[in-house]
Design an enzyme around this catalytic site. Structure first.
Site, short mmCIF file in Angstrom:
data_model
loop_
_atom_site.label_atom_id
_atom_site.label_comp_id
_atom_site.label_asym_id
_atom_site.label_seq_id
_atom_site.Cartn_x
_atom_site.Cartn_y
_atom_site.Cartn_z
N SER A 1 -6.72 -0.81 7.69
CA SER A 1 -8.17 -0.68 7.87
C SER A 1 -8.90 -2.00 7.62
CB SER A 1 -8.74 0.44 6.98
OG SER A 1 -8.22 0.43 5.68
N LYS B 1 0.83 -1.21 0.00
CA LYS B 1 0.00 0.00 0.00
C LYS B 1 0.86 1.26 0.00
CE LYS B 1 -1.97 -1.08 3.87
NZ LYS B 1 -1.26 -2.34 4.09
#
Lengths: 264, 638
Positions: free
Chosen positions: B537, B469
């Site tokens: 998340s 990410k």
């Protein structure tokens, strides 16, 4: 706020709670005056658009006026109408007595529709003043996997907090007009100018006070040919209207039942 | 389907001149509730013609003494057969009131049914047998009336005929019950000696109770008032839902207290965000002008787009409730298993729901016992005071300040298990919202878009630790910057070092972490920047919250690199540490990552090279009109 305003606000609150807390909701539309009021309330609650399907579990034995009403207003009101048919009476347990067997069609039809669409919540237009078992109902009423209702084991319900969790395979009944009376329904229909099926109005000295299947619904003697006249009739009539049973006979019967139950 | 209702017992729809009052009759079993109801129906002329005579005749024929309770039972049986009236909501009239009697007495004495009925009542009649006096159920019902907030209570002391209409006996019981009730803050409107069987004190004060100078039962009922809507209190509009059926964003709810009107400046609690009411929406006529008061179910629109959700409370800025995570409450308990310190429950206040931990239990007693033994847990049908720690902040009021926003219910396993009144709240550390005045940017979004050649967006990279990410986010940031854009990286770990340094890794803290990331990102995006968020998340619910906060600006990008590859890479050494047991709550080695189901893009960095992945993201941004065509492309076309 007057009485009808209070009823309306409460019903809207209940409808919005149902929509917020359940995933797959449908409104049971029987085409009668109560469920028409309920659709009207749903349009108020959701600002004109009913955001869930309206389900008509059709016995195919309704009056032609009822089908005409359904098809006209489903379109005019922009409803997501779902029509499902009840199984023929031949498919119902033949050991049941005739009336029970006929009534069981509706229960079976509803079960089939529930299985087909997977609804977890059904909005139904019953009122407490209709009959004893309905008077014991909660606003959010859990039903078992077979659709059964355990009146002895109902959770408490207070301050407009409702029990909304649904076990897998079961569903909830939601009753937005449980607290209304027959007079409230007519007064509100009048105030809001909600369309009605003309069978409710007197023709040749008879009118229908409730609408169901053609073969089991009978008109009552009445000259009320408008909603104000219906309201006046409901307010003033002194004679209880009943299903053709002699009062004293029923009282004897009532006593018998009380004795059996050990009251005396 | 519809059963005919006997018109002679159906009152007119009430008017302002004839207030409708709902009452319950409560008290110990066999103290005469059914008899009182039968007698009341007779004395107020509410019975169908001839009904009483018929019952008396039938009794005589069978050689049984007539009893008033037969009347109720007979009506009940008739209604079971679909003939006459509703005995669960019996209606009758006093000289100036329409009375609705909720819940037929004389049947199952389940406390949960008594509570369900009494919670809907404006007033209660508490009945006591003069021979037996105050019993445990009498005290229990008295206590519950207090907890349910039923303030108008009439006490009737029945079966006075069984104690020879003894005034001293009456005074003894009156003293005992009055002390019990006033100790709870309930002052009885009247204490009335009656014989429901013979009629003394019901509608007439007979010579046998000549020593009694107070009102009859009918007289006392005639002074009851319907529960008033709390229009005069500060505004409380709990948010039920937000609807976007058309181009309006309508916030729906019922005004529990106070009133509101278009143009009002309001604050959304517990977040403390400020806005103005733009319109009050309705159907079929909309919008509505003028104020709307307590009791109305309304829908409003605001003058700005703010994140808010079900459970928030809308109030006026000067009179907003405080936000709190700690409540002290007095409750009744109906669940089989006792409520204990340390229990986790679900708490509801209006439309707000939150998990909560019971921090302390005090004063747990059986309200039916005279001398309650305090216990550390609250057993079924008992009451007590508890401290609750809420998982999320709530905007509650003490019950004394606002009865509607100051009461709660407790759920266990999805079923209502208890309820009660908020006695006090511990305020959070937040600033008083009245001091918060949002200042809008001096620039218009299109001014920035003209400079940056893109509009604002939140690009939310989610995936396992080590999925790539941050690598992707950094490469994208560089790429957008080099084409003249304004991209800003918000890395989860970086923010945890500062803004979010007070947060750990519990579910609540993760949720709060995501909320803050989303708020910062949404603020940047609304000002024309492209906020690039890289955060594990793991919870779908938390990402859904982020999506709600950022609205249309939100783009979810799922970096779907497999767990095996991520663990193999282990750029921060977390997997190794977690395997060694040194990182509890680490996402990756567990199974607690919930992949997105509707991401705008799915990228696997094990199979697609960084440059290719960046190309895919750019294409997605072009297609969704976040990026404008490259400026040089436009130049080439001139």
């Amino acid at each position: 706020m007057d009485h009808l305003d209070e009823l309306e606000a409460q019903s809207i609150y209940i409808l919005r709670e149902g929509f917020a807390r359940l995933k797959r909701l449908a409104l049971l539309w029987s085409l009668g005056k109560d469920s028409n009021v309920m659709i009207w309330l749903a349009r108020k609650a959701f600002f004109g658009k009913v955001p869930f399907p309206c389900l008509h579990v059709d016995t195919q034995k309704k009056f032609p006026e009822m089908y005409a009403f359904r098809d006209h207003y489903a379109k005019e009101w922009g409803l997501d109408l779902k029509v499902d048919f009840c199984p023929p009476v031949e498919e119902i347990d033949p050991t049941l007595p005739p009336a029970a067997r006929s009534a069981a069609r509706k229960t079976e039809g509803l079960k089939l529709a529930l299985a087909k669409y997977g609804f977890d919540g059904l909005i139904a237009g019953i009122r407490r003043d209709e009959e004893a078992t309905r008077a014991k109902e909660r606003v959010f009423s859990p039903r078992g996997t077979e659709g059964g209702w355990d009146v002895r084991d109902q959770p408490p319900e207070f301050w407009d907090h409702f029990n909304a969790s649904v076990p897998p395979g079961a569903h909830l009944r939601i009753h937005p007009i449980l607290h209304w009376t027959e007079i409230d329904i007519w007064a509100y229909t009048q105030r809001e100018n909600i369309p009605i099926i003309p069978l409710y109005l007197s023709k040749n000295g008879k009118r229908y006070r409730s609408l169901g299947d053609k073969d089991i619904t009978h008109p009552v003697t009445s000259n009320a040919s408008s909603i104000p006249e219906i309201l006046a009739e409901l307010h003033s009539t002194k004679v209880p209207e009943r299903a053709g049973r002699a009062l004293d006979h029923e009282t004897e019967d009532a006593f018998e039942r009380l004795r059996v139950a050990g009251y005396l | 389907m519809t059963i005919l209702v006997s018109p002679s017992v159906v009152p007119h729809a009430p008017t302002d001149e004839r207030p409708q009052v709902s009452i319950v009759i409560v008290g110990h079993v066999d103290h005469g509730k059914s008899t009182l109801v039968g007698r009341l129906l007779h004395e107020t002329g509410s019975l169908p013609d001839g009904k009483l005579e018929m019952l008396k005749a039938v009794s005589a024929r069978r050689g049984m003494p007539f009893e008033w309770s037969f009347l109720l039972d007979a009506l009940q049986t008739e209604r079971d057969q679909g003939i006459t009236i509703d005995t669960t909501q019996i209606r009758f009239r006093t000289p100036s009131r329409d009375i609705v009697l909720i819940d037929a007495p004389g049947h199952a004495e389940f406390l949960r049914n008594m509570i369900t009925g009494a919670s809907q009542a404006d007033a209660a009649v508490l009945i006591i047998d003069a021979l037996e006096g105050v019993r445990d159920q009498t005290r229990r019902h008295g206590y519950l009336l207090h907890l349910l907030g039923v303030k108008q209570v009439c006490v009737v002391i029945n079966k006075m005929d069984r104690v020879d209409f003894s005034q001293p006996r009456f005074e003894d019981i009156k003293r005992e019950i009055s002390e019990h009730l006033t100790g709870l803050g309930v002052t009885p409107a009247a204490v009335i000696p009656i014989s429901a069987r013979d009629g003394d004190g019901v509608a007439h004060n007979t010579p046998r109770i000549a020593w009694y100078k107070g009102p009859t039962v009918v007289g006392a009922l005639d002074t009851l008032t319907p529960t008033r809507a709390l229009t005069e209190l500060p505004l409380r509009l709990p948010v039920q839902a937000i609807y976007k059926f058309d181009d309006r964003r309508i916030i729906a709810g019922r005004i529990e207290a106070g009133r509101l009107a278009p143009g009002d400046e309001i604050v959304i609690m517990p977040a403390g965000k400020i806005a103005k009411i733009k319109t009050v929406e309705s159907w079929p006529n909309t919008p509505l002008n003028g104020p709307q008061g307590a009791g109305r179910s309304v829908g409003i629109t605001l003058d700005r787009e703010l994140f808010l959700e079900r459970g928030d409370v809308i109030a006026h800025t000067a009179t907003a409730p405080r936000d709190t995570r700690r409540l002290h409450a007095r409750i009744f308990w109906l669940h089989e298993a006792p409520l204990k310190t340390g229990d986790t429950v679900l708490v509801r206040i209006d439309t707000m729901e939150s998990r909560a931990t019971v921090v302390a239990v005090e004063k747990a007693v059986d309200p039916g016992e005279l001398t309650g033994v305090a216990s550390t847990s609250i057993a079924r049908n008992h009451v007590g005071e508890i401290d609750l720690s809420l998982a999320r902040p709530a905007a509650a009021d003490p019950y004394a300040d606002n009865p509607r926003n100051g009461r709660l219910v407790i759920e266990v396993n999805g079923r209502i298990a208890g309820g009660g009144l908020v006695l006090s709240i511990d305020a959070g550390q937040r600033a008083v919202p009245v001091d918060i005045v949002p200042v809008e940017s001096a620039l218009q979004p299109q001014e920035r878009a003209a400079r940056h050649h893109h509009s604002g967006a939140v690009l939310w990279f989610t995936g396992l630790p080590g999925a790539g990410k941050s690598t992707l986010a950094r490469a994208l940031e560089r790429r957008l910057f080099s084409r003249g854009g304004s991209a800003i990286l918000l890395d989860g770990d970086t923010l945890r070092a500062g803004l979010n340094s007070d947060l750990g890794f519990s579910a609540d803290d993760r949720r709060e972490n995501i909320r803050r990331l989303a708020e910062v990102a949404a603020h940047l995006a609304r000002n024309g920047h492209i906020a690039i968020v890289a955060a594990v998340s793991p919870a779908a619910e938390d990402r859904a919250q982020a999506r709600r906060i950022a609205g249309d600006l939100f783009r979810e990008i799922y970096v779907s690199t497999s767990a095996e590859v991520c663990e193999d890479r282990d750029p921060k050494g977390h997997y190794a540490k977690a395997r060694a047991g040194g990182l509890p709550g680490f996402t990756g080695t567990g199974t607690d990552y919930q992949p997105p189901s509707a991401a705008a893009l799915v990228l696997d960095t094990a199979t697609s090279p960084i440059l290719q992945a960046i190309g895919e993201i750019e294409r997605m941004l072009l297609e969704s009109h976040v990026l404008q065509q490259e400026p040089m492309d436009i130049a080439a076309h001139i």
